[in-house]
Design an enzyme around this catalytic site. Sequence first.
Site, PDB file in Angstrom:
ATOM      1  N   LYS A   9       0.768  -1.375   0.015  1.00 47.21           N
ATOM      2  CA  LYS A   9      -0.134  -0.047   0.095  1.00 47.21           C
ATOM      3  C   LYS A   9       0.756   1.069   0.006  1.00 47.21           C
ATOM      4  CE  LYS A   9      -3.861  -2.239   2.404  1.00 47.21           C
ATOM      5  NZ  LYS A   9      -4.539  -2.375   3.718  1.00 47.21           N
ATOM      6  N   LYS A  11       4.119   3.904  -1.296  1.00 50.67           N
ATOM      7  CA  LYS A  11       4.416   4.675  -2.451  1.00 50.67           C
ATOM      8  C   LYS A  11       5.221   3.668  -3.567  1.00 50.67           C
ATOM      9  CE  LYS A  11       6.485   8.120  -0.019  1.00 50.67           C
ATOM     10  NZ  LYS A  11       5.645   7.757   1.151  1.00 50.67           N
ATOM     11  N   MET A  12       6.095   2.971  -2.935  1.00 53.00           N
ATOM     12  CA  MET A  12       6.703   2.005  -3.714  1.00 53.00           C
ATOM     13  C   MET A  12       6.066   0.925  -4.089  1.00 53.00           C
ATOM     14  SD  MET A  12       9.770   2.963  -5.046  1.00 53.00           S
ATOM     15  CE  MET A  12      10.516   1.344  -5.608  1.00 53.00           C
ATOM     16  N   HIS A 132      14.795  14.521  -1.381  1.00 53.38           N
ATOM     17  CA  HIS A 132      13.628  13.466  -1.324  1.00 53.38           C
ATOM     18  C   HIS A 132      12.314  14.277  -0.970  1.00 53.38           C
ATOM     19  CE1 HIS A 132      16.952  10.541  -1.255  1.00 53.38           C
ATOM     20  NE2 HIS A 132      15.909   9.667  -1.696  1.00 53.38           N
ATOM     21  N   LYS A 136       9.703  11.329   3.428  1.00 57.58           N
ATOM     22  CA  LYS A 136      10.610  10.346   3.566  1.00 57.58           C
ATOM     23  C   LYS A 136      11.133  10.245   5.080  1.00 57.58           C
ATOM     24  CE  LYS A 136      15.249   8.780   2.291  1.00 57.58           C
ATOM     25  NZ  LYS A 136      14.922   7.209   2.222  1.00 57.58           N
ATOM     26  N   GLY A 142      19.653   5.918   2.074  1.00 53.84           N
ATOM     27  CA  GLY A 142      20.416   5.106   2.121  1.00 53.84           C
ATOM     28  C   GLY A 142      21.259   4.912   1.007  1.00 53.84           C
TER      29      GLY A 142
HETATM   30  N1  NAI Z   1      16.093   0.696  -2.517  1.00 55.05           N
HETATM   31  C1  NAI Z   1      15.471   1.580  -3.368  1.00 55.05           C
HETATM   32  O1  NAI Z   1      15.609   1.687  -4.416  1.00 55.05           O
HETATM   33  C2  NAI Z   1      14.311   2.302  -2.721  1.00 55.05           C
HETATM   34  C3  NAI Z   1      14.179   2.268  -1.233  1.00 55.05           C
HETATM   35  N2  NAI Z   1      13.154   2.860  -0.765  1.00 55.05           N
HETATM   36  C4  NAI Z   1      12.941   2.714   0.686  1.00 55.05           C
HETATM   37  O2  NAI Z   1      11.763   1.855   0.855  1.00 55.05           O
HETATM   38  C5  NAI Z   1      11.032   2.060   2.024  1.00 55.05           C
HETATM   39  C6  NAI Z   1       9.538   2.259   1.794  1.00 55.05           C
HETATM   40  O3  NAI Z   1       9.650   3.436   0.917  1.00 55.05           O
HETATM   41  P1  NAI Z   1       8.109   4.164   0.873  1.00 55.05           P
HETATM   42  O4  NAI Z   1       7.601   3.165  -0.264  1.00 55.05           O
HETATM   43  O5  NAI Z   1       8.344   5.391   0.206  1.00 55.05           O
HETATM   44  O6  NAI Z   1       7.292   4.107   1.932  1.00 55.05           O
HETATM   45  P2  NAI Z   1       5.856   4.230   2.436  1.00 55.05           P
HETATM   46  O7  NAI Z   1       5.574   4.822   3.748  1.00 55.05           O
HETATM   47  O8  NAI Z   1       5.182   5.010   1.259  1.00 55.05           O
HETATM   48  O9  NAI Z   1       5.522   2.804   2.357  1.00 55.05           O
HETATM   49  C7  NAI Z   1       5.845   1.799   3.334  1.00 55.05           C
HETATM   50  C8  NAI Z   1       4.732   0.762   3.499  1.00 55.05           C
HETATM   51  O10 NAI Z   1       5.003  -0.061   4.277  1.00 55.05           O
HETATM   52  C9  NAI Z   1       3.894  -0.548   5.030  1.00 55.05           C
HETATM   53  N3  NAI Z   1       4.625  -1.063   6.516  1.00 55.05           N
HETATM   54  C10 NAI Z   1       5.196  -0.551   7.446  1.00 55.05           C
HETATM   55  N4  NAI Z   1       5.435  -1.533   8.405  1.00 55.05           N
HETATM   56  C11 NAI Z   1       5.227  -2.862   7.703  1.00 55.05           C
HETATM   57  C12 NAI Z   1       5.436  -3.938   8.087  1.00 55.05           C
HETATM   58  N5  NAI Z   1       5.731  -4.564   9.277  1.00 55.05           N
HETATM   59  N6  NAI Z   1       4.695  -5.330   7.339  1.00 55.05           N
HETATM   60  C13 NAI Z   1       4.253  -4.793   6.324  1.00 55.05           C
HETATM   61  N7  NAI Z   1       3.873  -3.579   5.585  1.00 55.05           N
HETATM   62  C14 NAI Z   1       4.686  -2.574   6.449  1.00 55.05           C
HETATM   63  C15 NAI Z   1       3.397   0.639   5.258  1.00 55.05           C
HETATM   64  O11 NAI Z   1       1.966   0.580   5.830  1.00 55.05           O
HETATM   65  C16 NAI Z   1       3.319   1.636   3.995  1.00 55.05           C
HETATM   66  O12 NAI Z   1       2.327   0.886   3.286  1.00 55.05           O
HETATM   67  C17 NAI Z   1      11.857   3.250   2.501  1.00 55.05           C
HETATM   68  O13 NAI Z   1      12.858   2.563   3.488  1.00 55.05           O
HETATM   69  C18 NAI Z   1      12.550   3.755   1.610  1.00 55.05           C
HETATM   70  O14 NAI Z   1      13.943   4.606   2.003  1.00 55.05           O
HETATM   71  C19 NAI Z   1      12.304   3.566  -1.571  1.00 55.05           C
HETATM   72  C20 NAI Z   1      12.399   3.879  -2.972  1.00 55.05           C
HETATM   73  C21 NAI Z   1      13.388   3.518  -3.564  1.00 55.05           C
HETATM   74  O1  LIG Z   2      12.405   6.958   0.415  1.00 57.48           O
HETATM   75  C1  LIG Z   2      12.812   7.217  -0.579  1.00 57.48           C
HETATM   76  O2  LIG Z   2      11.987   7.662  -1.509  1.00 57.48           O
HETATM   77  C2  LIG Z   2      13.825   6.456  -1.329  1.00 57.48           C
HETATM   78  N1  LIG Z   2      14.898   6.008  -0.565  1.00 57.48           N
HETATM   79  C3  LIG Z   2      16.020   5.170  -0.796  1.00 57.48           C
HETATM   80  C4  LIG Z   2      17.113   5.606   0.057  1.00 57.48           C
HETATM   81  O3  LIG Z   2      17.132   6.116   1.154  1.00 57.48           O
HETATM   82  O4  LIG Z   2      18.337   5.700  -0.617  1.00 57.48           O
HETATM   83  C5  LIG Z   2      16.035   4.998  -2.434  1.00 57.48           C
HETATM   84  C6  LIG Z   2      15.742   6.250  -3.290  1.00 57.48           C
HETATM   85  O5  LIG Z   2      16.602   7.414  -2.619  1.00 57.48           O
HETATM   86  C7  LIG Z   2      14.221   6.864  -2.687  1.00 57.48           C
END
Ligand code: NAI
Ligand SMILES: O=C(O)C1=N[C@H](C(=O)O)C[C@H](O)C1
Length: 242
Positions: A9, A11-12, A132, A136, A142
């Site tokens: 649910k 953003k990602m 960002h 965030k 990271g």
């Molecule tokens: N490695 C990459 O390329 C990227 C990494 N990220 C990272 O991914 C993570 C999520 O980012 P967003 O989607 O923007 O966050 P977000 O807050 O929009 O989505 C997180 C989702 O996880 C759910 N959630 C929370 N605790 C949970 C649990 N115990 N079990 C199952 N679901 C749970 C929340 O309800 C929410 O729907 C962050 O740590 C972000 O830094 C984000 C974008 C790219």
């Molecule tokens: O939270 C985000 O949006 C993102 N998180 C990752 C990070 O913490 O590096 C990857 C990207 O920057 C987007």
Amino acid sequence: MRVAVNGAKGKMGQTVVEFVQNHSSLELAAAIDLGDDLAAEVKNNSADIVVDFTRPEVRMETVKSTLFSGASAVVGTTGFTPEDLDTIKGWIKETGKGCFIAPNFIVGNVLMQQFAKQAARYYEYAEIIEYHHQQKVDFPSGTAVKTAELMSEEREKFNIGTNDQVANIEGSRGGDYKGIKLHAVRMPGFVASQEVILGDSGQYMTIRHDSIERTSYMPGILMASEYIHDKAELVYGLEHIL
Ligand SMILES: NC(=O)C1=CN([C@@H]2O[C@H](COP(=O)(O)OP(=O)(O)OC[C@H]3O[C@@H](n4cnc5c(N)ncnc54)[C@H](O)[C@@H]3O)[C@@H](O)[C@H]2O)C=CC1
Ligand SMILES: O=C(O)C1=N[C@H](C(=O)O)C[C@H](O)C1
């Protein structure tokens, strides 16, 4: 390949669900979020892979539950430490399932990291500015931490010559990783951008990558899933399969 999305649910997670539903070689096994039983969802839906984008504070329980439920893990959630990775290696030995963790799944962003690593050999001064969206939760990103780690493999200490003596406002020089200064901007309008500024006598160089839509992460997530689904190994960083 049957893919369960954890954090579905978010953003990602929403972007990954849509990508999986529209990709010919992938099937959506389960869309999992807070309050759901990850292990049960994986087993009941015969998921091959769990793609995880949840929260840093649940990163380890998510990986453990995934591996011990019989699926491989593709993890974007940030916050992993070297100690975490050692623990995960033990779980992989126990379960025979693989784990692919990437602070950033965009090929272009990973290239930026590699360019910064290469440049770090030749520049004594370096600062990282990441930008960002305002939602965030963690800082610095990271990606910024991973970039600083890679650069520090090429130079033991950065910014030795700076003359920081008087702090008019505490914290104004940003975070510090082996001398590299890290700054985190949070602002509506940004998805994810990063600048690495490297300097030396008479010059500075800026290396920058911008993600403007979360679809930019999908090719890298697919590459990681196709790589790890039949391998009992830990991969940390998309650069290892480029
Ligand atoms: N490695 C990459 O390329 C990227 C990494 N990220 C990272 O991914 C993570 C999520 O980012 P967003 O989607 O923007 O966050 P977000 O807050 O929009 O989505 C997180 C989702 O996880 C759910 N959630 C929370 N605790 C949970 C649990 N115990 N079990 C199952 N679901 C749970 C929340 O309800 C929410 O729907 C962050 O740590 C972000 O830094 C984000 C974008 C790219
Ligand atoms: O939270 C985000 O949006 C993102 N998180 C990752 C990070 O913490 O590096 C990857 C990207 O920057 C987007």
